[in-house]
Design a protein around this motif. Structure first.
Motif, PDB file in Angstrom:
ATOM      1  N   VAL A  90       0.727  -0.954   0.024  1.00 48.98           N
ATOM      2  CA  VAL A  90       0.027  -0.017   0.108  1.00 48.98           C
ATOM      3  C   VAL A  90       0.774   1.313  -0.125  1.00 48.98           C
ATOM      4  O   VAL A  90       2.018   1.296   0.586  1.00 48.98           O
ATOM      5  N   ARG A  91       0.409   2.234  -0.653  1.00 50.50           N
ATOM      6  CA  ARG A  91       1.073   3.548  -0.420  1.00 50.50           C
ATOM      7  C   ARG A  91       0.276   4.716   0.032  1.00 50.50           C
ATOM      8  O   ARG A  91      -1.071   4.511  -0.063  1.00 50.50           O
ATOM      9  N   LEU A  92       0.707   5.441   0.743  1.00 44.55           N
ATOM     10  CA  LEU A  92       0.025   6.705   1.518  1.00 44.55           C
ATOM     11  C   LEU A  92       0.657   8.084   0.787  1.00 44.55           C
ATOM     12  O   LEU A  92       1.790   7.997   0.506  1.00 44.55           O
ATOM     13  N   PHE A  93      -0.462   8.834   0.398  1.00 45.23           N
ATOM     14  CA  PHE A  93      -0.092   9.991  -0.496  1.00 45.23           C
ATOM     15  C   PHE A  93      -0.917  11.064  -0.586  1.00 45.23           C
ATOM     16  O   PHE A  93      -2.157  10.911  -0.213  1.00 45.23           O
ATOM     17  N   ILE A  94      -0.612  12.327  -0.758  1.00 43.59           N
ATOM     18  CA  ILE A  94      -1.355  13.298  -0.861  1.00 43.59           C
ATOM     19  C   ILE A  94      -1.715  13.732  -2.430  1.00 43.59           C
ATOM     20  O   ILE A  94      -0.693  14.001  -3.232  1.00 43.59           O
ATOM     21  N   PRO A  95      -2.867  13.582  -2.645  1.00 47.85           N
ATOM     22  CA  PRO A  95      -3.109  13.754  -4.097  1.00 47.85           C
ATOM     23  C   PRO A  95      -3.340  15.147  -4.433  1.00 47.85           C
ATOM     24  O   PRO A  95      -3.205  16.081  -3.721  1.00 47.85           O
ATOM     25  N   LYS A  96      -2.790  15.331  -5.748  1.00 47.69           N
ATOM     26  CA  LYS A  96      -2.763  16.726  -6.472  1.00 47.69           C
ATOM     27  C   LYS A  96      -3.733  16.610  -7.702  1.00 47.69           C
ATOM     28  O   LYS A  96      -3.820  15.761  -7.956  1.00 47.69           O
ATOM     29  N   GLU A  97      -3.796  17.899  -8.475  1.00 49.50           N
ATOM     30  CA  GLU A  97      -4.779  17.998  -9.605  1.00 49.50           C
ATOM     31  C   GLU A  97      -4.032  16.846 -10.420  1.00 49.50           C
ATOM     32  O   GLU A  97      -4.767  16.467 -11.259  1.00 49.50           O
ATOM     33  N   TYR A 106      -4.058   7.058  10.103  1.00 50.76           N
ATOM     34  CA  TYR A 106      -4.167   7.089  11.567  1.00 50.76           C
ATOM     35  C   TYR A 106      -4.794   8.322  12.241  1.00 50.76           C
ATOM     36  O   TYR A 106      -5.494   8.401  13.209  1.00 50.76           O
ATOM     37  N   ASP A 107      -4.347   9.608  11.980  1.00 52.31           N
ATOM     38  CA  ASP A 107      -4.782  10.653  12.645  1.00 52.31           C
ATOM     39  C   ASP A 107      -6.161  10.788  12.222  1.00 52.31           C
ATOM     40  O   ASP A 107      -6.670  11.221  13.139  1.00 52.31           O
ATOM     41  N   SER A 108      -6.638  10.633  10.746  1.00 56.29           N
ATOM     42  CA  SER A 108      -7.998  10.749  10.771  1.00 56.29           C
ATOM     43  C   SER A 108      -8.687   9.619  11.462  1.00 56.29           C
ATOM     44  O   SER A 108      -9.789  10.047  12.111  1.00 56.29           O
ATOM     45  N   PHE A 109      -8.420   8.553  11.557  1.00 60.18           N
ATOM     46  CA  PHE A 109      -8.903   7.500  12.489  1.00 60.18           C
ATOM     47  C   PHE A 109      -8.925   7.835  14.192  1.00 60.18           C
ATOM     48  O   PHE A 109     -10.122   7.877  14.453  1.00 60.18           O
ATOM     49  N   LEU A 110      -7.843   8.501  14.670  1.00 62.66           N
ATOM     50  CA  LEU A 110      -8.105   8.913  15.747  1.00 62.66           C
ATOM     51  C   LEU A 110      -8.885   9.810  16.154  1.00 62.66           C
ATOM     52  O   LEU A 110      -9.697   9.848  17.268  1.00 62.66           O
ATOM     53  N   VAL A 111      -9.145  10.946  15.323  1.00 58.83           N
ATOM     54  CA  VAL A 111      -9.882  12.092  15.684  1.00 58.83           C
ATOM     55  C   VAL A 111     -11.299  11.907  14.987  1.00 58.83           C
ATOM     56  O   VAL A 111     -12.135  12.848  15.045  1.00 58.83           O
ATOM     57  N   GLN A 112     -11.504  10.937  13.967  1.00 56.69           N
ATOM     58  CA  GLN A 112     -12.556  10.619  13.150  1.00 56.69           C
ATOM     59  C   GLN A 112     -13.053  11.881  12.312  1.00 56.69           C
ATOM     60  O   GLN A 112     -14.103  12.377  12.328  1.00 56.69           O
ATOM     61  N   LYS A 113     -11.938  12.620  11.657  1.00 61.99           N
ATOM     62  CA  LYS A 113     -12.388  13.909  10.806  1.00 61.99           C
ATOM     63  C   LYS A 113     -11.701  13.266   9.343  1.00 61.99           C
ATOM     64  O   LYS A 113     -10.925  12.349   9.408  1.00 61.99           O
ATOM     65  N   PRO A 114     -12.296  13.808   8.233  1.00 63.08           N
ATOM     66  CA  PRO A 114     -11.536  13.430   7.006  1.00 63.08           C
ATOM     67  C   PRO A 114     -10.202  13.579   7.014  1.00 63.08           C
ATOM     68  O   PRO A 114      -9.362  14.304   7.653  1.00 63.08           O
ATOM     69  N   SER A 115      -9.716  12.676   6.029  1.00 63.09           N
ATOM     70  CA  SER A 115      -8.155  12.313   6.149  1.00 63.09           C
ATOM     71  C   SER A 115      -7.796  13.429   4.768  1.00 63.09           C
ATOM     72  O   SER A 115      -8.196  13.896   4.142  1.00 63.09           O
ATOM     73  N   ASP A 116      -6.635  13.887   5.128  1.00 66.37           N
ATOM     74  CA  ASP A 116      -6.113  14.704   4.011  1.00 66.37           C
ATOM     75  C   ASP A 116      -5.285  14.095   3.090  1.00 66.37           C
ATOM     76  O   ASP A 116      -4.496  14.495   2.130  1.00 66.37           O
ATOM     77  N   HIS A 117      -5.063  12.684   3.210  1.00 65.71           N
ATOM     78  CA  HIS A 117      -4.425  11.897   2.177  1.00 65.71           C
ATOM     79  C   HIS A 117      -5.175  10.761   1.753  1.00 65.71           C
ATOM     80  O   HIS A 117      -6.072  10.350   2.537  1.00 65.71           O
ATOM     81  N   SER A 118      -4.558  10.014   0.824  1.00 62.51           N
ATOM     82  CA  SER A 118      -5.317   8.764   0.405  1.00 62.51           C
ATOM     83  C   SER A 118      -4.229   7.726   0.578  1.00 62.51           C
ATOM     84  O   SER A 118      -3.330   7.912   0.942  1.00 62.51           O
ATOM     85  N   VAL A 119      -4.985   6.325   0.478  1.00 65.31           N
ATOM     86  CA  VAL A 119      -4.447   5.109   0.531  1.00 65.31           C
ATOM     87  C   VAL A 119      -4.788   4.382  -0.519  1.00 65.31           C
ATOM     88  O   VAL A 119      -5.812   4.268  -0.904  1.00 65.31           O
ATOM     89  N   GLN A 120      -3.791   3.525  -1.291  1.00 64.90           N
ATOM     90  CA  GLN A 120      -3.968   3.088  -2.576  1.00 64.90           C
ATOM     91  C   GLN A 120      -3.229   1.815  -2.308  1.00 64.90           C
ATOM     92  O   GLN A 120      -2.214   1.580  -1.995  1.00 64.90           O
ATOM     93  N   ALA A 121      -3.869   0.660  -2.797  1.00 61.28           N
ATOM     94  CA  ALA A 121      -3.180  -0.676  -2.972  1.00 61.28           C
ATOM     95  C   ALA A 121      -2.338  -0.514  -4.083  1.00 61.28           C
ATOM     96  O   ALA A 121      -2.720  -0.023  -5.327  1.00 61.28           O
ATOM     97  N   LEU A 122      -0.901  -0.894  -4.066  1.00 55.94           N
ATOM     98  CA  LEU A 122      -0.067  -0.930  -5.077  1.00 55.94           C
ATOM     99  C   LEU A 122      -0.143  -2.327  -5.927  1.00 55.94           C
ATOM    100  O   LEU A 122       0.462  -2.290  -6.873  1.00 55.94           O
ATOM    101  N   GLU A 123      -0.593  -3.406  -5.492  1.00 58.93           N
ATOM    102  CA  GLU A 123      -0.885  -4.557  -6.113  1.00 58.93           C
ATOM    103  C   GLU A 123      -2.095  -5.183  -5.369  1.00 58.93           C
ATOM    104  O   GLU A 123      -2.516  -4.501  -4.370  1.00 58.93           O
TER     105      GLU A 123
END
Length: 190
Positions: A55-62, A82-99
């Motif tokens: 998995v990769r964690l990334f900040i999306p751009k246009e 995890y920061d989003s999980f802890l505070v239950q607020k929207p994440s500022d990054h995305s998580v994507q399967a690399l395979e």
């Protein structure tokens, strides 16, 4: 499920009763290569353990060329925004399967119940938090005191699977250079 129990048992034995409750809350989720696990702007509702894949964690751009990759996770590791999980607020990054990736996930609500009812819950929470904190701390430290070439060599030394499994455009983003600069670095050190 054996993989996650083996991982946790490295730190402390898990009683069968605690394990039963914990595993009753795990949901197996499967993602295809390049599929989004969590989109930026959505609240993270899971802590997950990677059973298979990466998995990769990334900040999306246009433009996808401008995305900022800041983390990778592999089999037998926890992954979460995890920061989003802890505070239950929207994440500022995305998580994507690399395979093609299979993860075992526990929801925020279920984890709160596990915390209340078991000894293992607090251990899992602590291990996940420590693992994610250490990863972020090492990443920050490398950005502050290493050159791009040193970051690349560090990856090559500490996590050679990155170089075998991850597209070079993501590695270049991760170490903070353009793909062309990464190509020059690779030529210099070979």
């Amino acid at each position: 499920m054996d993989e996650i129990r083996t991982y946790i048992n490295q730190f402390a034995p898990v009683s069968d009763i605690d394990w039963q409750l914990f595993t009753s809350k795990l949901v197996e989720r499967t993602f295809k290569k390049k599929e989004t696990i969590l989109k930026a702007g959505v609240t993270e509702n899971y802590i997950s353990f990677i059973k298979e894949g990466s998995v990769r964690l990334f900040i999306p751009k246009e433009s996808s060329d401008k995305e900022i990759t800041f983390g990778f996770c592999f089999e037998n590791q926890f992954v979460s925004a995890y920061d989003s999980f802890l505070v239950q607020k929207p994440s500022d990054h995305s998580v994507q399967a690399l395979e093609d990736t299979v993860i075992l996930s526990v929801s925020y609500k279920d984890l709160q119940e596990i915390y209340e009812k078991t000894a293992i819950g607090n251990l899992i929470g602590r291990l996940t938090a420590e693992n994610l904190f250490i990863t972020k701390s090492k990443r920050l430290q490398s950005l502050l005191d290493q050159t791009a070439e040193e970051r690349y060599l560090s990856i090559f030394k500490e996590r050679p699977q990155l170089l075998k499994e991850i597209p070079l455009k993501y590695i270049s983003s991760y170490i903070g250079v353009t793909p062309q600069a990464l190509s020059r670095i690779r030529k210099r050190i070979t």
